[in-house]
Design an enzyme around this catalytic site. Structure first.
Site, PDB file in Angstrom:
ATOM      1  N   SER A 140      42.127  54.103  31.628  1.00 28.42           N
ATOM      2  CA  SER A 140      41.015  53.932  30.681  1.00 28.42           C
ATOM      3  C   SER A 140      40.776  55.233  29.932  1.00 28.42           C
ATOM      4  O   SER A 140      41.067  56.318  30.451  1.00 28.42           O
ATOM      5  CB  SER A 140      39.745  53.561  31.465  1.00 28.42           C
ATOM      6  OG  SER A 140      38.618  53.615  30.634  1.00 28.42           O
ATOM      7  N   TYR A 153      34.192  55.628  38.156  1.00 32.31           N
ATOM      8  CA  TYR A 153      35.223  54.949  37.347  1.00 32.31           C
ATOM      9  C   TYR A 153      36.167  55.973  36.694  1.00 32.31           C
ATOM     10  O   TYR A 153      37.390  55.834  36.727  1.00 32.31           O
ATOM     11  CB  TYR A 153      34.505  54.097  36.295  1.00 32.31           C
ATOM     12  CG  TYR A 153      35.367  53.190  35.469  1.00 32.31           C
ATOM     13  CD1 TYR A 153      35.736  51.923  35.929  1.00 32.31           C
ATOM     14  CD2 TYR A 153      35.792  53.571  34.193  1.00 32.31           C
ATOM     15  CE1 TYR A 153      36.515  51.071  35.143  1.00 32.31           C
ATOM     16  CE2 TYR A 153      36.552  52.734  33.405  1.00 32.31           C
ATOM     17  CZ  TYR A 153      36.915  51.484  33.884  1.00 32.31           C
ATOM     18  OH  TYR A 153      37.679  50.642  33.100  1.00 32.31           O
TER      19      TYR A 153
HETATM   20  P1  NAP Z   1      37.337  41.830  33.731  1.00 34.06           P
HETATM   21  O1  NAP Z   1      37.281  40.912  32.571  1.00 34.06           O
HETATM   22  O2  NAP Z   1      36.080  42.175  34.456  1.00 34.06           O
HETATM   23  O3  NAP Z   1      38.425  41.264  34.768  1.00 34.06           O
HETATM   24  C1  NAP Z   1      38.642  41.944  35.971  1.00 34.06           C
HETATM   25  C2  NAP Z   1      39.821  41.315  36.675  1.00 34.06           C
HETATM   26  O4  NAP Z   1      40.098  42.060  37.873  1.00 34.06           O
HETATM   27  C3  NAP Z   1      39.550  39.881  37.114  1.00 34.06           C
HETATM   28  O5  NAP Z   1      40.741  39.157  36.953  1.00 34.06           O
HETATM   29  C4  NAP Z   1      39.216  40.036  38.597  1.00 34.06           C
HETATM   30  O6  NAP Z   1      39.528  38.883  39.380  1.00 34.06           O
HETATM   31  C5  NAP Z   1      40.124  41.171  38.975  1.00 34.06           C
HETATM   32  N1  NAP Z   1      39.706  41.886  40.188  1.00 34.06           N
HETATM   33  C6  NAP Z   1      38.577  42.608  40.393  1.00 34.06           C
HETATM   34  N2  NAP Z   1      38.561  43.103  41.659  1.00 34.06           N
HETATM   35  C7  NAP Z   1      39.712  42.696  42.238  1.00 34.06           C
HETATM   36  C8  NAP Z   1      40.271  42.864  43.532  1.00 34.06           C
HETATM   37  N3  NAP Z   1      39.635  43.576  44.492  1.00 34.06           N
HETATM   38  N4  NAP Z   1      41.470  42.292  43.810  1.00 34.06           N
HETATM   39  C9  NAP Z   1      42.120  41.557  42.867  1.00 34.06           C
HETATM   40  N5  NAP Z   1      41.639  41.347  41.612  1.00 34.06           N
HETATM   41  C10 NAP Z   1      40.443  41.916  41.318  1.00 34.06           C
HETATM   42  O7  NAP Z   1      37.952  43.255  33.308  1.00 34.06           O
HETATM   43  P2  NAP Z   1      38.842  43.678  32.046  1.00 34.06           P
HETATM   44  O8  NAP Z   1      37.950  44.217  31.003  1.00 34.06           O
HETATM   45  O9  NAP Z   1      39.819  42.635  31.722  1.00 34.06           O
HETATM   46  O10 NAP Z   1      39.574  44.939  32.699  1.00 34.06           O
HETATM   47  C11 NAP Z   1      40.891  44.897  33.196  1.00 34.06           C
HETATM   48  C12 NAP Z   1      41.333  46.323  33.486  1.00 34.06           C
HETATM   49  O11 NAP Z   1      41.248  47.099  32.295  1.00 34.06           O
HETATM   50  C13 NAP Z   1      40.458  47.035  34.518  1.00 34.06           C
HETATM   51  O12 NAP Z   1      41.240  47.870  35.318  1.00 34.06           O
HETATM   52  C14 NAP Z   1      39.533  47.867  33.656  1.00 34.06           C
HETATM   53  O13 NAP Z   1      39.044  48.977  34.350  1.00 34.06           O
HETATM   54  C15 NAP Z   1      40.466  48.251  32.530  1.00 34.06           C
HETATM   55  N6  NAP Z   1      39.806  48.645  31.287  1.00 34.06           N
HETATM   56  C16 NAP Z   1      38.981  47.787  30.645  1.00 34.06           C
HETATM   57  C17 NAP Z   1      38.365  48.193  29.470  1.00 34.06           C
HETATM   58  C18 NAP Z   1      37.443  47.309  28.694  1.00 34.06           C
HETATM   59  O14 NAP Z   1      36.784  47.803  27.765  1.00 34.06           O
HETATM   60  N7  NAP Z   1      37.336  46.033  28.996  1.00 34.06           N
HETATM   61  C19 NAP Z   1      38.596  49.482  28.975  1.00 34.06           C
HETATM   62  C20 NAP Z   1      39.455  50.321  29.662  1.00 34.06           C
HETATM   63  C21 NAP Z   1      40.060  49.896  30.819  1.00 34.06           C
HETATM   64  P3  NAP Z   1      38.479  37.640  39.542  1.00 34.06           P
HETATM   65  O15 NAP Z   1      38.537  36.872  38.262  1.00 34.06           O
HETATM   66  O16 NAP Z   1      39.010  36.870  40.702  1.00 34.06           O
HETATM   67  O17 NAP Z   1      37.148  38.240  39.800  1.00 34.06           O
END
Ligand code: NAP
Length: 241
Positions: A140, A153
C-alpha cells in the site's frame, strides 16, 4: 495445469484480480475467510465468462488452516500446481497510536504480514521444484509513506515490502519472481467509510482508483512477459505520494 491462488479473492481488489487472471486463461483458486456469498459470486462471474474457478476457505493468519486447505487442494489436483500467488488478503483497524489496542495492532500484522509468510512458505516449495512461480504482494501507499492513524497498517505493508525484496533475491535463480504493488486509494469495501469527495482532492488524477486498474497491473506481473521484473514495488496511486 498452472493455477493462481488469490488470497482475499472474494471482494474488492482480490475479486478483480481473480477475474482478470481468469481472463488471461489461468484457472483461479479464490480464497476467502468468512464471506462465502461474495466468494461464490466471484466464482460465478468467472465461470459465466468461460473461466475456471474454485473456492478455498482459510484464514491466512492461521498456518494450520492453510496447511489443511492446501493439502486438500493438492490431493484433489495431483497433476496441477499453484504457480501464481497473489497475497492480497488484508484488513484495516485504524486508530491513533496512543489509543491503539493490542488486538488492533496484532490482527493487522497477523493478516497482512504473517498471512504472507504462512501462505507463501507453504506454496514456495513446489514453485522451487517446478522452477516456475509468480508472487505478487499487495502492499500500500501507506507502507511507503506512512499514514497517520495507520501505524499498524503502515508497519505491516512496509514489512511486506522488505519481505518482497529479500525473498525475490532468494528465489530468482529458480525463475520465481516476487513483486509488490502499492495502491493508493482504491474503491472497495475497505475504503467505503472514507470521505471520498474530500480525499480525492489529494489525488493528482482527481479520483480513487478502480480494483480493475490494480488487477491489470497484478496480471502483468503474474505473466510471462514480466520474467525480468523482480523485487520491485510498483505504485498505483493516481500520482499521490
Ligand atoms: P476488502 O474489499 O476489504 O476485501 C478484503 C479481502 O480480504 C476479502 O476478500 C476478505 O475475505 C479477505 N480477508 C480478510 N482477512 C482475511 C483472512 N484472515 N484470511 C483470508 N482472507 C481474508 O479490501 P480491498 O480494498 O479489496 O483490499 C485488498 C488488499 O489491498 C488489502 O491487502 C488492502 O490492504 C490492500 N489495499 C487496499 C487499498 C484500497 O484503497 N482499497 C489501498 C492499498 C492497499 P472475506 O470476504 O471472506 O471477508
Amino acid at each position: 495445469m498452472k493455477y493462481a491462488l488469490v488470497t482475499g479473492g472474494s471482494r474488492g481488489i482480490g475479486r478483480a484480480v481473480a477475474i482478470r487472471l481468469s481472463q488471461a486463461g489461468i484457472p483461479v483458486v479464490i480464497n476467502y475467510v468468512q464471506n462465502e456469498t461474495a466468494a461464490t459470486e466471484t466464482k460465478a462471474e468467472i465461470e459465466k465468462a468461460g473461466g475456471q474457478a474454485e473456492l478455498l476457505r482459510f484464514d491466512v493468519s492461521q498456518p494450520e488452516e492453510i496447511e489443511q486447505a492446501i493439502n486438500a487442494w493438492e490431493d484433489a489436483h495431483p497433476d496441477d500446481f499453484i504457480g501464481v500467488l497473489v497475497n492480497n488478503a488484508g484488513i484495516r483497524r485504524d486508530n491513533l497510536m496512543i489509543f491503539m489496542q493490542n488486538d488492533e495492532w496484532q490482527k493487522v500484522l497477523d493478516t497482512t504480514l504473517n498471512g504472507f509468510f504462512y501462505t507463501t512458505r507453504r506454496l514456495l516449495k513446489r514453485m522451487m521444484t517446478k522452477r516456475d512461480g509468480r508472487i505478487v504482494n499487495i502492499s500500500s501507499l501507506s507502507g511507503l509513506k506512512g499514514l497517520p492513524g495507520q501505524v499498524n497498517y503502515s508497519a505491516s505493508k512496509s514489512a511486506l515490502i522488505g519481505a518482497t525484496k529479500a525473498l525475490a533475491q532468494e528465489v530468482a535463480p529458480r525463475k520465481i519472481t516476487v513483486n509488490a504493488v502499492a495502491p493508493g486509494f482504491v474503491e472497495s469495501d475497505m475504503t467505503k467509510d472514507l470521505n471520498e469527495s474530500e480525499l480525492k482532492r489529494l489525488v493528482p488524477v482527481g479520483r480513487f482508483g478502480k480494483p480493475e486498474e490494480v488487477a491489470a497491473l497484478v496480471a502483468f506481473l503474474a505473466g510471462e512477459e514480466a520474467a525480468y521484473i523482480t523485487g520491485q514495488v510498483i505504485g498505483i496511486n493516481g500520482g499521490m505520494y
